[in-house]
Write an enzyme that holds these catalytic residues in place. Structure first.
Site, PDB file in Angstrom:
ATOM      1  N   GLU A 128       4.298  -2.564  -0.062  1.00  0.00           N
ATOM      2  CA  GLU A 128       3.828  -1.503   0.825  1.00  0.00           C
ATOM      3  C   GLU A 128       4.474  -1.666   2.190  1.00  0.00           C
ATOM      4  O   GLU A 128       4.517  -2.788   2.691  1.00  0.00           O
ATOM      5  CB  GLU A 128       2.302  -1.542   0.983  1.00  0.00           C
ATOM      6  CG  GLU A 128       1.812  -0.343   1.776  1.00  0.00           C
ATOM      7  CD  GLU A 128       0.295  -0.321   2.005  1.00  0.00           C
ATOM      8  OE1 GLU A 128      -0.400  -1.260   1.575  1.00  0.00           O
ATOM      9  OE2 GLU A 128      -0.158   0.635   2.625  1.00  0.00           O
ATOM     10  N   GLY A 269      -2.119  -9.280   6.832  1.00  0.00           N
ATOM     11  CA  GLY A 269      -3.243 -10.105   6.402  1.00  0.00           C
ATOM     12  C   GLY A 269      -3.260 -10.282   4.895  1.00  0.00           C
ATOM     13  O   GLY A 269      -3.287 -11.401   4.386  1.00  0.00           O
ATOM     14  N   ALA A 270      -3.210  -9.170   4.184  1.00  0.00           N
ATOM     15  CA  ALA A 270      -3.280  -9.233   2.728  1.00  0.00           C
ATOM     16  C   ALA A 270      -2.911  -7.882   2.143  1.00  0.00           C
ATOM     17  O   ALA A 270      -2.846  -6.894   2.858  1.00  0.00           O
ATOM     18  CB  ALA A 270      -4.699  -9.609   2.285  1.00  0.00           C
ATOM     19  N   MET A 271      -2.691  -7.872   0.827  1.00  0.00           N
ATOM     20  CA  MET A 271      -2.194  -6.664   0.175  1.00  0.00           C
ATOM     21  C   MET A 271      -2.884  -6.446  -1.168  1.00  0.00           C
ATOM     22  O   MET A 271      -2.994  -7.364  -1.984  1.00  0.00           O
ATOM     23  CB  MET A 271      -0.673  -6.789   0.008  1.00  0.00           C
ATOM     24  CG  MET A 271      -0.023  -5.634  -0.706  1.00  0.00           C
ATOM     25  SD  MET A 271      -0.213  -4.080   0.226  1.00  0.00           S
ATOM     26  CE  MET A 271      -0.224  -2.909  -1.130  1.00  0.00           C
ATOM     27  N   GLU A 272      -3.287  -5.201  -1.384  1.00  0.00           N
ATOM     28  CA  GLU A 272      -4.158  -4.829  -2.512  1.00  0.00           C
ATOM     29  C   GLU A 272      -3.448  -4.523  -3.824  1.00  0.00           C
ATOM     30  O   GLU A 272      -3.979  -3.765  -4.648  1.00  0.00           O
ATOM     31  CB  GLU A 272      -4.977  -3.600  -2.107  1.00  0.00           C
ATOM     32  CG  GLU A 272      -4.191  -2.275  -1.988  1.00  0.00           C
ATOM     33  CD  GLU A 272      -3.689  -1.938  -0.598  1.00  0.00           C
ATOM     34  OE1 GLU A 272      -3.511  -2.866   0.222  1.00  0.00           O
ATOM     35  OE2 GLU A 272      -3.457  -0.747  -0.320  1.00  0.00           O
ATOM     36  N   ASN A 273      -2.270  -5.067  -4.090  1.00  0.00           N
ATOM     37  CA  ASN A 273      -1.557  -4.800  -5.346  1.00  0.00           C
ATOM     38  C   ASN A 273      -2.522  -4.812  -6.531  1.00  0.00           C
ATOM     39  O   ASN A 273      -3.370  -5.686  -6.635  1.00  0.00           O
ATOM     40  CB  ASN A 273      -0.491  -5.875  -5.586  1.00  0.00           C
ATOM     41  CG  ASN A 273       0.267  -6.216  -4.330  1.00  0.00           C
ATOM     42  OD1 ASN A 273       0.917  -5.365  -3.756  1.00  0.00           O
ATOM     43  ND2 ASN A 273       0.144  -7.456  -3.868  1.00  0.00           N
ATOM     44  N   GLU A 306      -9.516  -5.759   0.445  1.00  0.00           N
ATOM     45  CA  GLU A 306      -8.455  -5.591  -0.562  1.00  0.00           C
ATOM     46  C   GLU A 306      -9.068  -5.277  -1.921  1.00  0.00           C
ATOM     47  O   GLU A 306      -8.546  -4.462  -2.672  1.00  0.00           O
ATOM     48  CB  GLU A 306      -7.562  -6.837  -0.645  1.00  0.00           C
ATOM     49  CG  GLU A 306      -6.938  -7.285   0.685  1.00  0.00           C
ATOM     50  CD  GLU A 306      -6.243  -6.197   1.477  1.00  0.00           C
ATOM     51  OE1 GLU A 306      -5.837  -5.177   0.888  1.00  0.00           O
ATOM     52  OE2 GLU A 306      -6.124  -6.346   2.716  1.00  0.00           O
ATOM     53  N   HIS A 309     -10.030  -1.626  -2.146  1.00  0.00           N
ATOM     54  CA  HIS A 309      -8.889  -0.726  -2.349  1.00  0.00           C
ATOM     55  C   HIS A 309      -8.698  -0.373  -3.831  1.00  0.00           C
ATOM     56  O   HIS A 309      -8.050   0.614  -4.134  1.00  0.00           O
ATOM     57  CB  HIS A 309      -7.602  -1.377  -1.861  1.00  0.00           C
ATOM     58  CG  HIS A 309      -7.254  -1.089  -0.426  1.00  0.00           C
ATOM     59  ND1 HIS A 309      -7.282   0.179   0.111  1.00  0.00           N
ATOM     60  CD2 HIS A 309      -6.818  -1.910   0.573  1.00  0.00           C
ATOM     61  CE1 HIS A 309      -6.894   0.121   1.391  1.00  0.00           C
ATOM     62  NE2 HIS A 309      -6.615  -1.127   1.703  1.00  0.00           N
ATOM     63  N   GLU A 328      -6.801   3.480   4.120  1.00  0.00           N
ATOM     64  CA  GLU A 328      -7.119   2.382   5.042  1.00  0.00           C
ATOM     65  C   GLU A 328      -8.400   2.638   5.841  1.00  0.00           C
ATOM     66  O   GLU A 328      -9.255   1.759   5.955  1.00  0.00           O
ATOM     67  CB  GLU A 328      -5.935   2.093   5.971  1.00  0.00           C
ATOM     68  CG  GLU A 328      -4.697   1.547   5.246  1.00  0.00           C
ATOM     69  CD  GLU A 328      -4.948   0.276   4.438  1.00  0.00           C
ATOM     70  OE1 GLU A 328      -6.022  -0.349   4.594  1.00  0.00           O
ATOM     71  OE2 GLU A 328      -4.073  -0.085   3.625  1.00  0.00           O
TER      72      GLU A 328
HETATM   73  N1  BES Z   1      -2.544  -2.276   2.599  1.00  0.00           N
HETATM   74  C1  BES Z   1      -2.753  -3.205   3.638  1.00  0.00           C
HETATM   75  C2  BES Z   1      -1.662  -4.217   3.776  1.00  0.00           C
HETATM   76  C3  BES Z   1      -0.387  -3.714   4.385  1.00  0.00           C
HETATM   77  C4  BES Z   1      -0.369  -3.181   5.621  1.00  0.00           C
HETATM   78  C5  BES Z   1       0.788  -3.842   3.746  1.00  0.00           C
HETATM   79  C6  BES Z   1       0.828  -2.765   6.179  1.00  0.00           C
HETATM   80  C7  BES Z   1       1.955  -3.417   4.287  1.00  0.00           C
HETATM   81  C8  BES Z   1       1.993  -2.886   5.514  1.00  0.00           C
HETATM   82  C9  BES Z   1      -4.051  -3.980   3.435  1.00  0.00           C
HETATM   83  O1  BES Z   1      -4.995  -3.356   2.666  1.00  0.00           O
HETATM   84  C10 BES Z   1      -4.656  -4.148   4.788  1.00  0.00           C
HETATM   85  O2  BES Z   1      -5.100  -3.190   5.344  1.00  0.00           O
HETATM   86  N2  BES Z   1      -4.637  -5.359   5.311  1.00  0.00           N
HETATM   87  C11 BES Z   1      -5.077  -5.651   6.635  1.00  0.00           C
HETATM   88  C12 BES Z   1      -6.386  -6.344   6.640  1.00  0.00           C
HETATM   89  C13 BES Z   1      -7.540  -5.404   6.516  1.00  0.00           C
HETATM   90  C14 BES Z   1      -8.827  -6.113   6.309  1.00  0.00           C
HETATM   91  C15 BES Z   1      -7.687  -4.495   7.705  1.00  0.00           C
HETATM   92  C16 BES Z   1      -4.009  -6.541   7.230  1.00  0.00           C
HETATM   93  O3  BES Z   1      -3.156  -6.992   6.491  1.00  0.00           O
HETATM   94  O4  BES Z   1      -4.040  -6.735   8.433  1.00  0.00           O
HETATM   95 ZN    ZN Z   2      -6.135  -1.904   3.612  1.00  0.00          ZN
END
Ligand code: BES
Ligand code: ZN
Length: 885
Positions: A128, A269-273, A306, A309, A328
């Site tokens: 993503e 932070g993390a990714m919801e694959n 995640e 999602h 988001e």
């Molecule tokens: N889908 C995002 C991760 C992401 C963001 C991937 C931008 C690539 C580019 C994920 O679900 C997300 O929102 N992560 C947040 C943490 C969340 C608890 C707000 C992050 O990574 O900061």
């Molecule tokens: Zn997210």
């Protein structure tokens, strides 16, 4: 840096894809320098389009193309065109066809951490928003949904663990090669951004979850060997999140397996694959001695986020990246509700609103302001913003407030029912809410399209003879870049009227039925609400629970604010009243010069009494009480000032108030501190964490007095700390001081934790945040520390990010040294990780609210940056930040 990449993309230019991809078979042979990806795609012309172009264009970046075959026939060099960014085939069949493409990519050279890369030897992916095109040629956009089957092959020794999305369907050895393979199949069609793959030598912590309908799901968390004892909290959070989503929103998990992998190099932070979430390890690993309560809280909410999602984002995804808030904003709303329901109750609202005001309000008021659904972007990576996330979550919350909890739930159920398996828009989401509730939400749509924080002014007049209270409300939406004229919004305004004895008075408008939940709907620029049968002059409690993301101004006098801070039955507004009272003193002091930059002791003492009374009220939750002892931050004060900000004056004002309050209620604070002392072993439950927060907040005010005995108390707090929460709280308090106690604590912390990267990040961060005259030099020195490295994003964020984003006095030092430091580092980082560099440069967003001298320094540095060779990411941030406001 090709200029073509710098042309803005427009929402209004959306066109459906000419071809769809139904199935993908990937065969990935992992190799550090030349990973081979063989992809077999089943394509067909999009039936929704009148047959048009025969040309097929696939996205691809940094790939080395080995071969292309169409329906089994290898294409020659003349049959396709390769440009930077795409592979196009001039003529493809008008019926379903197959493409087979073989490419190579270089995981080890991938420093941008997008696509396939290596983190500490582990192969992992981040797709993503547009990373899949760095793995293979594809129609890399979220409205192309395909069923993926993935075969991964790698050295058995280097990568015994091979993971991808969905379910494992086969695995085995490749005789005589030392290599092995695994085949994964994900039955749910998904866009390419949800693809993931992992290969490495990882330890696994397993558990299971039985869904409400009785299906057993295997849960696995993969971490580096030796870290297995730090996974319990993440696993526990996952199971609680899964249960909560069933209970609150009726959403069950849909695969047989849910995997989480923790890696140490991750841009976000993390990714919801789908079925294979990949996490920054700081959001997985926790043990009481290495992670603070704040870390435990973020792990819980990011694990939940995640996971959530899976429905809001994966089962129903976004048509295009302009709709990012659809997944988001909604998912942040869901994770906030999860924490409120299961952990923090009303304190969660305080935490969320503080975050919103700290990050989103400045963004909305600055040069990077954009609607929750942007209408244009240059680099989509720059739009994972606080506006899309936090304000996006507020829009969902307003819908819930307007429709009621049940109405919102019905709307969300309808949204899933209608759109499961689809890629949709904000309009589809709002339409489901409207149809399920029978409400017309067309005015509400403005929240998605108009940028800027609405300013809401309220004043109340009481008529003693008529026994009526007239609430006059007006709203203004300020102009933002590219949007000068704004329409009035639909603003849910929750109110209460409080009688002299603290009772809630009934709210009666035109008829005799009291106003349900105190909810008014403001729809016009100017509006008056008249309450009847109000027996005595009331104090209005306005915007309860922060019912809309607006800036509120009221006609309340200090006496009324003080009354609310002691009596408001709405926990959010009670806290807000305390903040407002403090901010009034702080802004007045910060506007003053020299001796006037002081807070009168009398006012401070009064505030101190009220704060102390609430903080000592054992009937309230400890975490809530702690919030009262946290004074508005320097960025709160700067935001409130809004213009001509002198960050040193802000700092002085805050320090003065801190000391005055500490002195005024020192006994009481010391009593609180003693009573909140830990009993028994560490537990992350809200009550225990709240007590620790209360104790540290009291300690902070006590140390603010400058009394040697209090400094000694802080040092003792550090020495006796039996967990990371207490240790880091004391270290943070000491870090600002000029004292051998500070150096002793920092040295001790370093000696103890130098081999633990996540803990060492805290050591870097605490020094970067210290509000000291020499903080620019401190950060400069730490940049050459043997343990500092630009290789790891967490380390960069700990040192450079903390300095730029969480040290307003240091970053905005009058000589411009802070700006220079950030610019130099960002330039360097931009060469290998543009996404990260652009994020760091976001720290310049509020330069226009500074006093003229600092503004000039910031501008000079920004202009210098603009003249350099920049990535598209950084170019967009720098040029927009500089553009006339
Ligand atoms: N889908 C995002 C991760 C992401 C963001 C991937 C931008 C690539 C580019 C994920 O679900 C997300 O929102 N992560 C947040 C943490 C969340 C608890 C707000 C992050 O990574 O900061
Ligand atoms: Zn997210």
């Amino acid at each position: 840096m090709h200029q073509s990449g710098r042309k803005p993309k427009l929402l209004t230019d959306y066109a459906p894809p000419a071809y769809l991809i139904d199935e993908v078979e990937l065969d990935v042979a992992l190799d550090p320098k030349a990973a081979r990806v063989a992809s077999k795609l089943k394509l067909r012309p999009n039936p929704d389009l009148v047959a048009g172009a025969r040309r097929l264009a696939l996205d691809g970046e940094g790939l080395s193309l080995q071969s292309v075959a169409l329906d089994g026939i290898r294409l020659s060099r003349e049959d396709y065109a390769l440009k930077e960014g795409s592979l196009s085939i001039a003529s493809v069949p008008a019926k379903p066809f197959t493409l087979e493409i073989v490419t190579l990519c270089d995981p080890e050279a991938n420093t941008a951490l997008s696509g396939l890369y290596r983190s500490n030897g582990t192969y992992c992916t981040q797709c993503e928003p547009e990373g899949f095109r760095r793995i293979t040629y594809f129609i890399d956009r979220p409205d192309v949904l395909a069923v993926f089957t993935v075969r991964i092959e790698a050295d058995r020794v280097g990568a015994p663990v091979l993971l991808s999305n969905g379910n494992l369907i086969a695995q085995g050895e490749i005789e005589g090669t030392g290599r092995h393979f695994a085949v994964w199949h994900d039955p749910f069609p998904k866009p390419s951004y949800l693809f993931a793959l992992v290969g490495g030598d990882l330890a696994c912590v397993s558990d299971s979850f039985t869904t409400a309908s009785g299906r057993k799901v295997a849960l696995n968390i993969y971490v580096e060997h030796g870290k297995e004892d730090r996974c319990a909290w993440a696993m526990d959070s996952l199971k609680r999140a899964m249960r909560w989503d069933e209970e609150r929103f009726g959403r069950e998990y849909d695969l047989d397996m849910f995997n989480i992998v923790a890696v140490s190099d991750f841009n976000m932070g993390a990714m919801e694959n789908k079925g294979l979430n990949i996490f920054n390890d700081k959001l997985v690993l926790a043990r009481p001695d290495t992670a603070s309560d704040a870390d435990y809280a973020s792990i819980e909410s990011v694990i939940a986020h995640e996971y959530f999602h899976n429905w809001t984002g994966n089962r129903v995804t976004c048509r295009d990246w302009f709709q990012l808030c659809l997944k988001e904003g909604l998912t942040v709303f869901r994770d906030e509700e999860f924490t409120a329901d299961t952990r923090l109750g009303p304190v969660q609202r305080v935490v969320d609103v503080r975050l919103l005001k700290t990050h989103q309000f400045p963004e909305d008021a600055g040069p990077l302001a954009h609607p929750v659904r942007p209408a244009s972007y240059i680099e989509i990576n720059n739009f994972y913003t606080s506006t899309v996330y936090e304000k996006g979550a507020e829009l969902c919350r307003m819908l819930q407030t307007l429709l009621g909890r049940d109405g919102f739930r019905k709307g969300l159920d309808l949204y899933f029912e209608r759109h499961d398996g689809q890629a949709v828009t904000v309009e589809d989401f709002v339409a489901a809410m409207a149809h399920a509730s029978g409400r017309d939400l067309s005015q509400f749509m403005l929240w998605y399209t108009q940028a800027g924080t609405p300013e809401l002014a309220c004043s109340l007049d009481y008529d003693v003879h008529a026994k009526t209270a007239r609430l006059a409300v007006s709203q203004v939406v300020p102009p933002t870049p590219g949007q000068t004229k704004k329409e009035p919004m639909l603003i849910p305004l929750k109110v209460g009227l409080i009688g002299a004895n603290g009772d809630e008075l009934p709210l009666k408008l035109d008829d005799d039925t009291p106003l349900a939940g105190g909810l008014l709907e403001v729809t016009q620029r100017e509006q008056v609400f008249e309450f009847r049968d109000v027996p005595s002059p009331p104090t209005p409690s306005l915007l309860r629970g922060f019912s809309a993301p607006v800036r509120l101004t009221t006609s309340l006098d200090p006496g009324q604010i003080e009354f609310l801070m002691l009596h408001d039955s709405d926990p959010f507004n009670r806290w807000q009243a305390a903040q407002t009272y403090a901010l009034t003193l702080l802004t007045a002091a910060a506007r003053g010069k020299g001796d006037r930059a002081r807070v009168t002791d009398k006012a401070a003492a009064r505030l101190g009494q009220s704060l102390g009374a609430t903080a000592s009220d054992a009937a309230l939750l400890p975490a809530y009480r702690a919030e009262f002892l946290k004074l508005p931050s320097e960025s709160d004060i700067a935001r409130e000032l809004g213009r001509s900000v002198d960050t040193d004056a802000v700092h002085t004002a805050r320090e003065t108030l801190r000391a005055a309050i500490g002195n005024a209620i020192r006994e009481e604070l010391a009593g609180l501190y003693e009573r909140a002392a830990p009993s028994g072993p560490y537990s992350s439950d809200p009550e225990s964490a709240g007590r620790r927060a209360l104790r540290s907040a009291a300690l902070d005010l006590l140390v603010g007095t400058g009394e040697p005995a209090e400094l000694a108390r802080a040092e003792r707090h550090y020495r006796e700390a039996a967990n990371m929460t207490d240790a880091i709280a004391a270290l943070a308090i000491l870090s600002h001081l000029e004292s051998p106690a500070r150096d002793r604590a920092l040295d001790d912390f370093y000696a103890r934790w130098q081999e633990e990267p996540l803990v060492l990040d805290k050591w870097f961060a605490v020094q970067a945040r210290a509000a000291r005259p020499d903080s620019v030099e401190t950060v400069q020195t730490l940049l050459s520390h043997p343990k500092f490295s630009l290789k790891n994003p967490n380390r960069i964020r700990a040192l450079i990010g903390s300095f730029a984003q969480a040290n307003p006095t240091g970053f905005n030092r009058a000589d411009g040294g802070g700006y220079r430091l950030l610019a130099d580092q960002a330039l360097e980082i931009d060469r290998f990780n543009p996404h990260l560099a652009a994020r760091l440069l976001g720290a310049f967003e509020s330069w226009r609210i500074l006093e003229p001298h600092r503004q000039a320094r910031a501008k000079a540095v920004l202009e210098d940056l603009a003249a350099r060779t920049l990535s598209t990411d950084s170019y967009e941030i720098v040029t927009k930040t500089l553009a006339a406001g």
